[in-house]
Design a protein around this motif. Structure first.
Motif, short mmCIF file in Angstrom:
data_model
loop_
_atom_site.label_atom_id
_atom_site.label_comp_id
_atom_site.label_asym_id
_atom_site.label_seq_id
_atom_site.Cartn_x
_atom_site.Cartn_y
_atom_site.Cartn_z
N SER A 187 32.02 69.99 122.93
CA SER A 187 32.34 71.40 123.17
C SER A 187 33.77 71.71 122.74
O SER A 187 34.69 70.95 123.00
N GLY A 188 33.93 72.84 122.06
CA GLY A 188 35.25 73.27 121.61
C GLY A 188 35.68 72.67 120.29
O GLY A 188 36.74 73.04 119.77
N SER A 189 34.90 71.76 119.73
CA SER A 189 35.24 71.14 118.45
C SER A 189 35.05 72.13 117.31
O SER A 189 34.42 73.18 117.46
N THR A 190 35.60 71.78 116.17
CA THR A 190 35.52 72.62 114.97
C THR A 190 34.68 71.90 113.91
O THR A 190 34.76 70.68 113.76
N LEU A 191 33.88 72.67 113.19
CA LEU A 191 33.13 72.13 112.05
C LEU A 191 33.45 72.96 110.82
O LEU A 191 33.29 74.20 110.84
N ILE A 192 33.91 72.31 109.77
CA ILE A 192 34.14 72.95 108.48
C ILE A 192 32.97 72.55 107.58
O ILE A 192 32.76 71.36 107.33
N ILE A 193 32.21 73.52 107.09
CA ILE A 193 30.97 73.21 106.38
C ILE A 193 30.83 74.07 105.13
O ILE A 193 31.14 75.26 105.14
N GLY A 194 30.38 73.43 104.04
CA GLY A 194 30.16 74.14 102.78
C GLY A 194 28.71 74.54 102.64
O GLY A 194 27.81 73.73 102.90
N ILE A 195 28.47 75.77 102.21
CA ILE A 195 27.11 76.31 102.08
C ILE A 195 26.97 76.99 100.72
O ILE A 195 27.73 77.93 100.40
N ASP A 196 26.01 76.55 99.93
CA ASP A 196 25.73 77.18 98.64
C ASP A 196 24.97 78.48 98.87
O ASP A 196 24.13 78.58 99.77
N LEU A 197 25.27 79.46 98.03
CA LEU A 197 24.72 80.80 98.23
C LEU A 197 23.65 81.15 97.21
O LEU A 197 23.60 80.58 96.11
N VAL A 198 22.80 82.10 97.56
CA VAL A 198 21.77 82.63 96.66
C VAL A 198 22.46 83.25 95.44
O VAL A 198 23.46 83.95 95.57
N LYS A 199 21.90 82.97 94.25
CA LYS A 199 22.50 83.48 93.01
C LYS A 199 21.47 83.53 91.91
O LYS A 199 20.28 83.26 92.14
N ASP A 200 21.89 83.85 90.70
CA ASP A 200 21.02 83.93 89.53
C ASP A 200 20.24 82.62 89.37
O ASP A 200 20.83 81.54 89.25
N GLU A 310 35.56 83.77 94.00
CA GLU A 310 35.57 85.12 93.43
C GLU A 310 34.18 85.59 93.02
O GLU A 310 33.87 86.78 93.12
N GLN A 311 33.33 84.68 92.54
CA GLN A 311 31.99 85.06 92.12
C GLN A 311 30.99 85.13 93.28
O GLN A 311 29.86 85.55 93.10
N GLN A 312 31.46 84.69 94.46
CA GLN A 312 30.61 84.63 95.65
C GLN A 312 29.38 83.76 95.41
O GLN A 312 28.26 84.09 95.78
N TRP A 313 29.62 82.61 94.78
CA TRP A 313 28.58 81.63 94.54
C TRP A 313 28.50 80.60 95.66
O TRP A 313 27.47 79.98 95.86
N PHE A 314 29.63 80.41 96.37
CA PHE A 314 29.71 79.34 97.36
C PHE A 314 30.53 79.82 98.55
O PHE A 314 31.38 80.71 98.41
N SER A 315 30.29 79.23 99.70
CA SER A 315 31.01 79.62 100.91
C SER A 315 31.43 78.39 101.70
O SER A 315 30.75 77.37 101.69
N VAL A 316 32.58 78.48 102.38
CA VAL A 316 33.03 77.48 103.32
C VAL A 316 33.21 78.19 104.65
O VAL A 316 33.86 79.23 104.74
N HIS A 317 32.60 77.64 105.69
CA HIS A 317 32.60 78.26 107.02
C HIS A 317 33.33 77.37 108.02
O HIS A 317 33.25 76.14 107.94
N ALA A 318 34.02 77.99 108.95
CA ALA A 318 34.58 77.30 110.12
C ALA A 318 33.76 77.74 111.33
O ALA A 318 33.58 78.94 111.57
#
Length: 322
Positions: A187-200, A310-318
């Motif tokens: 509980s209270g920990s942080t997760l940094i995770i990469g997520i590929d996004l929908v695209k062409d 910039e192209q909104q191809w990929f995302s990094v979430h905290a």
């Protein structure tokens, strides 16, 4: 004189992995359609081939995510408490973690990977580069519970799961992994995770069908591993790499397709293949930011921040564990 660098001791928890590998292969080849879990790509050769994939011009996820991490390393580091230990799930070559380790107040780094030999070499290399950092590699299947080193007890924990590896899981498996990570980190920990996004879809197709054939070699190496470790008689020349975007399910699928009608033996059991029949070896789901945030919320995490290219191809979430 400077003190010699003390190289990390690899903590192995893979005693039962060979048996699990055989069970999963026999179960998957008995299914209709045939399938093998993608985690078995990563023997030492498979890990090397994947690193080569990340350097192909068609494969955008790695360089795009690295760009996000480099651009926003300070903002990401600001979310990490001083003296924290970072646990990287599926560490591979530890390329992306180096970016955050250079910016964040991390004192202990725990890379976790199923490929023990590859992990040991990469962890030793990192320890030489950063003698002030304590590196404690753990060879384990990170999708299952494993024991964290005693040295991290009582410290705030930060999880790191880059590469959009979560996309390799079916949606219910992705939710289960996020819950598992929350339980591991607390509980209270942080997760940094990469997520590929929908695209062409054309961009996606090129990424998984590189012109040099590195992804094809990576896919076919799975059969070579089964031959070597499980005593099978797959002929890799009898299969070809097939990858395509499934629009309905919003995922790239990788398959190994049989070129001819054939019979393969694994551990004394026979499996028949029709010409064109495939083994489904990997899915790579693509998300919208809204879809992923909903998944995180339903899996015990609260979204804290998101960064895009910039192209909104990929995302990094905290995320923060509730």
């Amino acid at each position: 004189m400077t003190a010699p660098v003390r190289l990390p001791r690899l903590i192995e928890t893979l005693d039962e992995e060979s048996a699990a590998f055989l069970t999963d292969v026999l179960t998957g080849l008995s299914a209709d359609p045939k399938t093998i879990p993608p985690k078995y790509f990563y023997d030492e050769r498979g890990s090397q081939l994947f690193e080569a994939i990340t350097r192909t011009p068609e494969y955008y996820p790695t360089r795009t995510e690295i760009g996000i991490l480099e651009r926003h390393a300070g903002d990401i580091a600001a979310l990490m408490p001083k003296g924290a230990a970072m646990v990287e799930f599926g560490a591979g070559a530890i390329t992306k973690a180096r970016i955050l380790l250079g910016a964040a107040p991390i004192e202990i780094f725990v890379p976790v990977d199923i490929s023990a030999d590859f992990l040991g070499g990469e962890a030793s290399r990192l320890q030489r580069e950063r003698p002030g950092l304590t590196v404690l590699p753990v060879a384990a299947d990170f999708t299952k519970p494993f024991t964290l080193p005693k040295a991290v007890a009582g410290r705030p924990l930060v999880g790191f799961f880059p590469g959009s590896t979560l996309g390799n899981f079916e949606p219910h498996e992705a939710a289960a992994f996020l819950k598992h990570a929350a339980n591991m980190l607390g509980s209270g920990s942080t997760l940094i995770i990469g997520i590929d996004l929908v695209k062409d879809p054309e961009v996606l197709s090129r990424a998984y069908n590189d012109e040099a054939g590195v992804t094809a070699a990576f896919n076919l190496n799975l059969l070579r591993r089964i031959d070597r470790e499980l005593g099978a008689d797959f002929d890799t020349a009898g299969f070809w790499h097939r990858a395509f975007y499934n629009r309905e399910r919003m995922r790239v699928e990788m398959h190994l397709a049989s070129r001819v009608r054939q019979r393969v033996r694994v551990d004394g059991r026979c499996f028949d293949f029709r010409r064109g029949e495939t083994i489904h070896t990997e899915s790579s789901y693509k998300y919208t930011p809204e879809m992923f945030r909903a998944l995180a919320l339903g899996s015990g995490w609260t979204p804290a921040a998101m960064w895009l290219d910039e192209q909104q191809w990929f995302s990094v979430h905290a995320l923060t564990a509730r």
